[in-house]
Scaffold this motif. Structure first.
Motif, PDB file in Angstrom:
ATOM      1  N   TRP A 157      13.789   5.115  -3.524  1.00 39.70           N
ATOM      2  CA  TRP A 157      12.853   6.019  -2.852  1.00 39.70           C
ATOM      3  C   TRP A 157      13.405   6.442  -1.491  1.00 39.70           C
ATOM      4  O   TRP A 157      13.250   7.593  -1.070  1.00 39.70           O
ATOM      5  CB  TRP A 157      11.492   5.336  -2.664  1.00 39.70           C
ATOM      6  CG  TRP A 157      10.716   5.139  -3.944  1.00 39.70           C
ATOM      7  CD1 TRP A 157      11.143   5.415  -5.218  1.00 39.70           C
ATOM      8  CD2 TRP A 157       9.389   4.632  -4.072  1.00 39.70           C
ATOM      9  NE1 TRP A 157      10.167   5.096  -6.129  1.00 39.70           N
ATOM     10  CE2 TRP A 157       9.067   4.608  -5.452  1.00 39.70           C
ATOM     11  CE3 TRP A 157       8.427   4.171  -3.174  1.00 39.70           C
ATOM     12  CZ2 TRP A 157       7.837   4.165  -5.932  1.00 39.70           C
ATOM     13  CZ3 TRP A 157       7.190   3.726  -3.647  1.00 39.70           C
ATOM     14  CH2 TRP A 157       6.907   3.735  -5.015  1.00 39.70           C
ATOM     15  N   LEU A 183       2.155  -3.172  -6.141  1.00 42.51           N
ATOM     16  CA  LEU A 183       2.169  -1.858  -5.496  1.00 42.51           C
ATOM     17  C   LEU A 183       0.866  -1.145  -5.859  1.00 42.51           C
ATOM     18  O   LEU A 183       0.558  -0.972  -7.038  1.00 42.51           O
ATOM     19  CB  LEU A 183       3.381  -1.078  -6.012  1.00 42.51           C
ATOM     20  CG  LEU A 183       3.616   0.319  -5.458  1.00 42.51           C
ATOM     21  CD1 LEU A 183       3.989   0.276  -3.983  1.00 42.51           C
ATOM     22  CD2 LEU A 183       4.736   1.007  -6.259  1.00 42.51           C
ATOM     23  N   LEU A 214       3.714   3.105   2.599  1.00 47.27           N
ATOM     24  CA  LEU A 214       5.142   2.917   2.337  1.00 47.27           C
ATOM     25  C   LEU A 214       5.840   4.275   2.285  1.00 47.27           C
ATOM     26  O   LEU A 214       6.878   4.483   2.919  1.00 47.27           O
ATOM     27  CB  LEU A 214       5.336   2.167   1.013  1.00 47.27           C
ATOM     28  CG  LEU A 214       6.792   1.924   0.601  1.00 47.27           C
ATOM     29  CD1 LEU A 214       7.428   0.848   1.466  1.00 47.27           C
ATOM     30  CD2 LEU A 214       6.889   1.515  -0.870  1.00 47.27           C
ATOM     31  N   GLU A 215       5.256   5.208   1.554  1.00 50.90           N
ATOM     32  CA  GLU A 215       5.881   6.537   1.425  1.00 50.90           C
ATOM     33  C   GLU A 215       5.921   7.263   2.761  1.00 50.90           C
ATOM     34  O   GLU A 215       6.915   7.906   3.104  1.00 50.90           O
ATOM     35  CB  GLU A 215       5.121   7.361   0.373  1.00 50.90           C
ATOM     36  CG  GLU A 215       5.371   6.839  -1.038  1.00 50.90           C
ATOM     37  CD  GLU A 215       4.609   7.618  -2.111  1.00 50.90           C
ATOM     38  OE1 GLU A 215       3.805   8.502  -1.750  1.00 50.90           O
ATOM     39  OE2 GLU A 215       4.827   7.323  -3.301  1.00 50.90           O
ATOM     40  N   TYR A 247       6.103  -7.623  -5.994  1.00 50.60           N
ATOM     41  CA  TYR A 247       5.128  -6.874  -5.210  1.00 50.60           C
ATOM     42  C   TYR A 247       4.046  -6.360  -6.150  1.00 50.60           C
ATOM     43  O   TYR A 247       4.342  -5.970  -7.290  1.00 50.60           O
ATOM     44  CB  TYR A 247       5.775  -5.629  -4.585  1.00 50.60           C
ATOM     45  CG  TYR A 247       6.869  -5.876  -3.595  1.00 50.60           C
ATOM     46  CD1 TYR A 247       6.592  -6.309  -2.317  1.00 50.60           C
ATOM     47  CD2 TYR A 247       8.199  -5.635  -3.939  1.00 50.60           C
ATOM     48  CE1 TYR A 247       7.612  -6.514  -1.385  1.00 50.60           C
ATOM     49  CE2 TYR A 247       9.222  -5.837  -3.024  1.00 50.60           C
ATOM     50  CZ  TYR A 247       8.926  -6.281  -1.752  1.00 50.60           C
ATOM     51  OH  TYR A 247       9.928  -6.478  -0.854  1.00 50.60           O
ATOM     52  N   ASN A 297      -1.562   2.208  -5.502  1.00 46.79           N
ATOM     53  CA  ASN A 297      -1.595   3.621  -5.106  1.00 46.79           C
ATOM     54  C   ASN A 297      -3.018   4.038  -4.709  1.00 46.79           C
ATOM     55  O   ASN A 297      -3.940   3.212  -4.748  1.00 46.79           O
ATOM     56  CB  ASN A 297      -1.003   4.516  -6.193  1.00 46.79           C
ATOM     57  CG  ASN A 297      -1.864   4.571  -7.443  1.00 46.79           C
ATOM     58  OD1 ASN A 297      -3.011   4.115  -7.438  1.00 46.79           O
ATOM     59  ND2 ASN A 297      -1.307   5.108  -8.510  1.00 46.79           N
ATOM     60  N   SER A 318       2.325  -1.361   5.661  1.00 45.73           N
ATOM     61  CA  SER A 318       2.175  -1.166   4.215  1.00 45.73           C
ATOM     62  C   SER A 318       2.250  -2.472   3.419  1.00 45.73           C
ATOM     63  O   SER A 318       1.972  -2.473   2.225  1.00 45.73           O
ATOM     64  CB  SER A 318       3.245  -0.197   3.690  1.00 45.73           C
ATOM     65  OG  SER A 318       4.516  -0.799   3.680  1.00 45.73           O
ATOM     66  N   PHE A 354      12.532   0.570  -4.273  1.00 45.03           N
ATOM     67  CA  PHE A 354      12.212   1.088  -2.938  1.00 45.03           C
ATOM     68  C   PHE A 354      13.465   1.672  -2.272  1.00 45.03           C
ATOM     69  O   PHE A 354      13.390   2.664  -1.538  1.00 45.03           O
ATOM     70  CB  PHE A 354      11.586   0.000  -2.057  1.00 45.03           C
ATOM     71  CG  PHE A 354      10.245  -0.502  -2.548  1.00 45.03           C
ATOM     72  CD1 PHE A 354       9.501   0.224  -3.479  1.00 45.03           C
ATOM     73  CD2 PHE A 354       9.711  -1.704  -2.084  1.00 45.03           C
ATOM     74  CE1 PHE A 354       8.254  -0.235  -3.943  1.00 45.03           C
ATOM     75  CE2 PHE A 354       8.474  -2.164  -2.525  1.00 45.03           C
ATOM     76  CZ  PHE A 354       7.753  -1.435  -3.462  1.00 45.03           C
ATOM     77  N   TRP A 399       0.872  -1.170   0.000  1.00 50.05           N
ATOM     78  CA  TRP A 399       0.000   0.000   0.000  1.00 50.05           C
ATOM     79  C   TRP A 399       0.910   1.221   0.000  1.00 50.05           C
ATOM     80  O   TRP A 399       1.522   1.572   1.003  1.00 50.05           O
ATOM     81  CB  TRP A 399      -0.909  -0.071   1.225  1.00 50.05           C
ATOM     82  CG  TRP A 399      -1.856   1.065   1.437  1.00 50.05           C
ATOM     83  CD1 TRP A 399      -2.015   1.762   2.601  1.00 50.05           C
ATOM     84  CD2 TRP A 399      -2.809   1.609   0.511  1.00 50.05           C
ATOM     85  NE1 TRP A 399      -2.989   2.706   2.450  1.00 50.05           N
ATOM     86  CE2 TRP A 399      -3.496   2.647   1.176  1.00 50.05           C
ATOM     87  CE3 TRP A 399      -3.139   1.340  -0.826  1.00 50.05           C
ATOM     88  CZ2 TRP A 399      -4.486   3.413   0.565  1.00 50.05           C
ATOM     89  CZ3 TRP A 399      -4.130   2.092  -1.442  1.00 50.05           C
ATOM     90  CH2 TRP A 399      -4.796   3.111  -0.747  1.00 50.05           C
ATOM     91  N   GLN A 400       1.017   1.819  -1.191  1.00 52.06           N
ATOM     92  CA  GLN A 400       2.017   2.863  -1.429  1.00 52.06           C
ATOM     93  C   GLN A 400       1.905   4.071  -0.497  1.00 52.06           C
ATOM     94  O   GLN A 400       2.946   4.576  -0.031  1.00 52.06           O
ATOM     95  CB  GLN A 400       1.937   3.299  -2.904  1.00 52.06           C
ATOM     96  CG  GLN A 400       3.057   4.237  -3.306  1.00 52.06           C
ATOM     97  CD  GLN A 400       3.118   4.460  -4.813  1.00 52.06           C
ATOM     98  OE1 GLN A 400       2.574   3.670  -5.581  1.00 52.06           O
ATOM     99  NE2 GLN A 400       3.798   5.502  -5.220  1.00 52.06           N
TER     100      GLN A 400
END
Lengths: 373, 373
Positions: B62, B354, B29-30, B352, B356, B265, B59, B25-26
């Motif tokens: 990021w 991912l 994660l962010e 994964y 958004n 996440s 990742f 779940w982006q």
């Protein structure tokens, strides 16, 4: 325990194989395949090995060459890998219920002799839209719970009703019944293992009789599990066995008296990375190489072969060995281990290093690794 | 617990993703990446996240974009994957002792700013033949055992002697000291976690002082572990933190009060494959998807999100859920779970999914999966 390589041989292999690595000792692998086939033959049962253990089309082909009738897989994507390598008689010993998978199942059914598990009338409704127009019906086996308390119906009216419902569908063909006595892994003695195996056979014989009395034709009575097969196969009603682990064996099978240490063919090769205090060695194989599964059965996390001691802890990338006496092993030296659970461990690696008696090394991909969908 | 998707959204995702599958779940994660960076910044520490958790160069990038100074890896082959994706400041927080690996280590050292762990004078002898002619010395950090009792030296004379031995080698550069307080995973209360984090910081501060008194320059004092970082980072001597799990969090972190359920996440998406008796559901995620690691901490094998109940057992391909009340879920329906140990679980999958906020799905490969060598 008896050790497949001398210390010098192990050092030579270790110089050629980066660790942690999966080692398969081919002489034992071949003997295990031959021995299980001989057992099945002796009791007139078909052997349909469960290939979730090794996930290798090559090893599956060796099992077929030795006399296996077909193979068993746990997942549809495993079946697809095996079919892509020319294996054309596959039993998916599992329920397929996700819609996208039913599309793939239909495609595979067009290509090979496919059989699937079923334990719930609702599954018939899920299969119908995808199979009602198939040119040949889909083979179905009904799963029976023989004590694992996982999937499966109990022997009684529900079983009869489900079998009748399957038999009524023109797009399905009721092939038989199957079970997996996985509760054997909680056994604590050889006598308990034997008792569970005998119960497994007797329960399935009773289920077959019940279904036949209700006018249902049951071609296949299939049982599984490496520890129980030597006992369940003796029941005359049993005509197929599906052990998987026996190709490799592991520390759990040794703990259950289902294998002698001398029979093991799968090892994890590791390297000593630290020796921080006397009596403790740290190796480069942790839970991402040895898996934590099975420690409840064995009381450790892996059985070292070339050194006395045991793996008392795993973190992800480290195994911690406690030694009863100080070791001569130093940083950079090899430690060979029997893992607790061969099936879970094989799924963590991309390749096997297959070693023959001449100590030649051949890499064999674990083709169906991670094929859990 | 708070649920990232509505029931309808989950159904839609499940129609597009085959199970078992890893869902990220982006938005969380962010936020997790930003929050940990803010914590490190607040205490003037560099963040060098441990990428063994996600094993994804994307990742990792990021994390670097958010302000991380470099990355940590557990294995040389992970470092090679990350370097191949352009990441050029990597700390291998582990001992490299196998000869073939030392050759690869030297090659990687030619390309990027590489640092490795060391805890034994014998390791210097192993490194010498491969690095003695390198144009720049290899960065080395000495591992200190802060209570995990795995690798590392204790703070005292052995540490001073080892640091002096490293400092004497022209082919090595003593960069600093590091530890991992992994014994925090045995903590049973938030207060114990805090105490272990504070001890970790204090022990490392003492080690730095001891080494400096002996004339050694210690640039980096590096500590790790997601649960302890909020406490160890407060020690002024600590100038680098290496948490890994925080990008995802998991049921172990929740049990340790290191994360709220709302922060997670990473999820495993599964499908109901059987509903054999009232109160028991069986899903298609077993030990090959959820891993058995961490059950000793959480008391279960995975935390369902969209249904009350718990995963009480795993076999390889099946998870068994016990439900406190009968469920409306039927065969083929989705069950979303928080796994016990995100790092071990990510290593079992190839991709994964991912997601958004617009519920768009992007597949991200777990590039360093299985890179344990």
């Amino acid at each position: 325990m008896k050790f497949p390589f001398t210390s010098e041989q192990l050092t030579k292999l270790h110089a050629r194989i980066e660790t942690p690595a999966l080692i398969v000792w081919q002489p034992n692998l071949e003997k295990n395949i031959a021995d299980m086939q001989a057992l099945a033959n002796r009791f007139d049962a078909a052997l349909r090995p469960h290939t979730k253990t090794h996930k290798s089309p090559l090893f599956a082909q060796w099992q077929l060459n030795a006399g296996a009738k077909g193979i068993t897989v746990a997942k549809l994507s495993e079946a697809e890998v095996m079919a892509a390598h020319g294996i054309d008689d596959i039993f998916i010993a599992n329920q397929i219920t996700q819609v996208q998978k039913l599309k793939r199942l239909r495609k595979l059914h067009e290509r090979i002799h496919l059989t699937v598990g079923l334990d719930n009338p609702r599954q018939i409704d899920l299969l119908r839209p995808f199979f009602k127009d198939a040119s040949t019906p889909l083979n179905v086996r009904i799963e029976i719970d023989s004590g694992l308390k996982r999937c499966g119906v109990t022997v009684g009216n529900d079983l009869v009703e489900l079998a009748k419902a399957v038999a009524r569908q023109p797009f399905l063909r009721l092939d038989g019944i199957f079970t997996h006595a996985g509760h054997v892994y909680a056994a604590r003695s050889a006598a308990q293992v034997e008792a569970i195996g005998k119960q497994e056979g007797a329960l399935m014989a009773g289920a077959k009789t019940l279904l036949q009395k209700n006018g249902l034709r049951i071609a296949t009575v299939s049982v599984g599990s490496t520890p129980t097969v030597p006992f369940s196969v003796r029941n005359p009603a049993v005509n197929e066995v599906r052990p998987g682990n026996y190709v490799f064996y592991d520390a759990m099978q040794i703990a259950l008296h289902a294998a002698a240490p001398e029979q093991v063919s799968l090892f994890v090769l590791s390297t000593v990375v630290a020796h921080p205090v006397a009596g403790r060695l740290v190796i480069d194989a942790g839970s991402k190489a040895l898996h934590t599964d099975g420690a409840g059965v064995t009381g450790h996390f892996g059985l070292p072969v070339n050194i006395k001691g045991k793996v008392v802890r795993l973190s992800e990338e480290h195994g911690v060995l406690e030694l009863p006496e100080e070791s001569t092993l130093r940083l950079g030296d090899p430690v060979l281990l029997v893992p607790n659970h061969a099936c879970a461990v094989a799924n963590l690696f991309d390749v096997y290093y297959l070693i023959n008696e001449a100590l030649q090394i051949k890499t064999v991909p674990v083709e169906a690794r991670g094929k859990s969908q």
